[in-house]
Design an enzyme around this catalytic site. Sequence first.
Site, PDB file in Angstrom:
ATOM      1  N   THR A   1       0.650   6.984  13.147  1.00 23.10           N
ATOM      2  CA  THR A   1       0.096   6.045  12.264  1.00 23.10           C
ATOM      3  C   THR A   1       0.922   4.618  12.596  1.00 23.10           C
ATOM      4  O   THR A   1       0.122   3.355  12.542  1.00 23.10           O
ATOM      5  CB  THR A   1       0.369   6.049  10.742  1.00 23.10           C
ATOM      6  OG1 THR A   1      -0.293   7.351  10.545  1.00 23.10           O
ATOM      7  CG2 THR A   1      -0.260   5.278   9.888  1.00 23.10           C
ATOM      8  N   GLY A   2       1.873   4.404  12.981  1.00 23.47           N
ATOM      9  CA  GLY A   2       2.860   3.361  13.505  1.00 23.47           C
ATOM     10  C   GLY A   2       2.214   2.849  14.634  1.00 23.47           C
ATOM     11  O   GLY A   2       1.936   1.474  14.550  1.00 23.47           O
TER      12      GLY A   2
ATOM     13  N   CYS B   1      13.519  10.755   7.549  1.00 28.67           N
ATOM     14  CA  CYS B   1      13.248  10.462   8.960  1.00 28.67           C
ATOM     15  C   CYS B   1      14.641  10.748   9.741  1.00 28.67           C
ATOM     16  O   CYS B   1      14.525  11.005  10.803  1.00 28.67           O
ATOM     17  CB  CYS B   1      12.786   9.056   9.089  1.00 28.67           C
ATOM     18  SG  CYS B   1      13.500   7.931   8.128  1.00 28.67           S
TER      19      CYS B   1
ATOM     20  N   GLY C   1       6.604   5.188   8.405  1.00 30.38           N
ATOM     21  CA  GLY C   1       5.960   6.618   8.386  1.00 30.38           C
ATOM     22  C   GLY C   1       5.869   7.252   9.656  1.00 30.38           C
ATOM     23  O   GLY C   1       6.936   6.887  10.567  1.00 30.38           O
ATOM     24  N   SER C   2       4.755   7.980   9.982  1.00 30.71           N
ATOM     25  CA  SER C   2       4.611   8.503  11.490  1.00 30.71           C
ATOM     26  C   SER C   2       4.300   7.834  12.571  1.00 30.71           C
ATOM     27  O   SER C   2       3.849   6.791  12.658  1.00 30.71           O
ATOM     28  CB  SER C   2       3.794   9.826  11.172  1.00 30.71           C
ATOM     29  OG  SER C   2       2.457   9.052  11.100  1.00 30.71           O
TER      30      SER C   2
ATOM     31  N   LYS D   1       1.082  -1.154  -0.050  1.00 35.00           N
ATOM     32  CA  LYS D   1       0.042   0.126  -0.058  1.00 35.00           C
ATOM     33  C   LYS D   1       1.292   1.055   0.117  1.00 35.00           C
ATOM     34  O   LYS D   1       1.651   1.374   1.072  1.00 35.00           O
ATOM     35  CB  LYS D   1      -0.776   0.052   1.276  1.00 35.00           C
ATOM     36  CG  LYS D   1      -2.116   0.687   1.223  1.00 35.00           C
ATOM     37  CD  LYS D   1      -1.994   2.144   0.762  1.00 35.00           C
ATOM     38  CE  LYS D   1      -2.010   3.132   1.984  1.00 35.00           C
ATOM     39  NZ  LYS D   1      -1.818   4.510   1.340  1.00 35.00           N
TER      40      LYS D   1
ATOM     41  N   GLU E   1       9.258   1.424  11.172  1.00 33.14           N
ATOM     42  CA  GLU E   1      10.157   2.789  10.859  1.00 33.14           C
ATOM     43  C   GLU E   1       9.467   4.366  11.047  1.00 33.14           C
ATOM     44  O   GLU E   1       9.010   4.425  10.383  1.00 33.14           O
ATOM     45  CB  GLU E   1      10.888   2.663   9.478  1.00 33.14           C
ATOM     46  CG  GLU E   1      11.870   1.440   9.237  1.00 33.14           C
ATOM     47  CD  GLU E   1      12.887   1.299  10.169  1.00 33.14           C
ATOM     48  OE1 GLU E   1      13.522   2.278  10.739  1.00 33.14           O
ATOM     49  OE2 GLU E   1      13.841   0.520   9.739  1.00 33.14           O
TER      50      GLU E   1
END
Length: 487
Positions: free
Chosen positions: A239-240, A291, A235-236, A182, A257
């Site tokens: 959301t993680g 990041c 991602g952030s 995705k 990550e």
Amino acid sequence: MKLVDDAITTAGSLPDYFVIGGKLRRADEAITVLDPGSGARLADMPMGTPADVDEAVATAKAAFASWRSLEPKARGKLLWHIGDAIEAKRDPLALVEALDTGKPHKDALASVDRTADFFRYYGGMVDKLEGTSIPLGEGKVCFTEKVPIGVTGHITPWNVPISMVARGLAPALACGNTAVIKPAEDTPLSTVLLVQVLEEAGLPSGVVNVVTGAGSVVGQHLCEHRDVGHLTFTGSVGTGQLVMTAAATHLASVTLELGGKSPHLILADADLDKGVSIILNGAFKNAGQICSAGTRLLVEAGRHAELLDRLARAVQDMTLGHGLTNPDMGPLISARQLQTVAGFTDRARAAGADITTGGNPASVAGYEAGFYFEPTIINDVAPDSELAQSEIFGPVLSVLPVADLDEAIAVANHSDFGLAAAIQTRDISKAMRYARAVNAGQVFVNGYHNAGDTVPFGGMKASGIGREKGLEALDAYTETKAITVSY
Ligand code: NAP
Ligand code: MG
């Protein structure tokens, strides 16, 4: 816009579909994908549904048995061949990546090269995934095997889309897993094209599938799907946490990550002739949307004024422009990200911040609707302030004066994050003290991002769980099975 139109013509047509089991899927509802450099529409991609995810997972599940049982040598050879196939498509893939992300074309080319390298590196590992034998004494033989997990889910961000897909996908495939990807809504194009390159190179259809769509729908459903055994997410932090919560409902494993606020310490004895460009590369590469960017610059007393002056002058010389014109820095990914970054500098300004340079959205002639932000340096940032604690994900460097190495270590570790850290000094003892003391998954000495893609990468604390890259990444995509035979 001629530059963009010519690039699309050179790249070939842009996709308007995703891929399940080798078949192209279109949907009624579309996501508009923009060129961040001009703000213009690039493509319409399908808004996938939970039913699409179900179909993609079922397809990947069906493809698992034959993929896992392919002879290791053959699977390795195919992955190596995929590396070559990516290299053969280097130019169109890099053009699409530069257009979709806004990054300088040279950086997009480097991303595609890294994508090819990931497949070759992990292709070389397929026939070396060895187990161990454990002594249980007379009458017993005990050994372990590394077995694949099954269907793996890959959810990727918009900052370095193609190589981040490859970073997870290549080890997953090497270990015998199949995959559903995705990609981020802002940058789905290169991922869909990559999946087609894999299939053209001989990867059996269904081994890798991609569904584009909203994170809260397609991403969430993929994480909740009971037939997905491992989730790789970049991602952030927020959301993680959602990904991990969804994975917990069916006990899937996760690699996360997440973000960072990485400290980069400059001691008074540092070689600033080399150091300034290392600092700028660490902070402003990809317009700061990395990041592991070195966004907290800790400067030891004695060199502060000189360093600030040299940095400000170097930033004045930086070029800002559309990625296809190969500037030093391209735009941010979206209007939303531009607003987020400007929010940080506006709040800092209102609180009386000492902005050395930049701090505002920028306009690039001919590309006035692009999402540009000035490279920004803010001086005398307090360790507790928002500028020192929050990930901005834009070209904003916070400078924090420190008295000495001890104070620097304390300030460096005063963070929820622990992704990367760096130090510049001629004193190896001080470098090693810092490297050992700092809470970070990777430490750079007299360089930034100097480790490369064969070195384990990942975060401590809120920066994540698990490691990508290097041999260690293979652990995430295998389970250990112990077999004991009595005789
Ligand atoms: P994000 O909002 O967390 O999105 C990342 C991915 O997750 C996107 O594909 C997104 O889809 C998807 N997603 C959103 N909601 C979801 C949900 N409920 N379930 C499953 N997936 C969902 O992050 P971003 O804005 O793309 O990227 C910026 C952040 O990522 C920064 O904080 C940065 O530090 C971090 N990052 C970390 C690394 C690393 O290697 N550690 C690398 C790059 C970025 P949509 O696009 O459709 O929303
Ligand atoms: Mg885009």
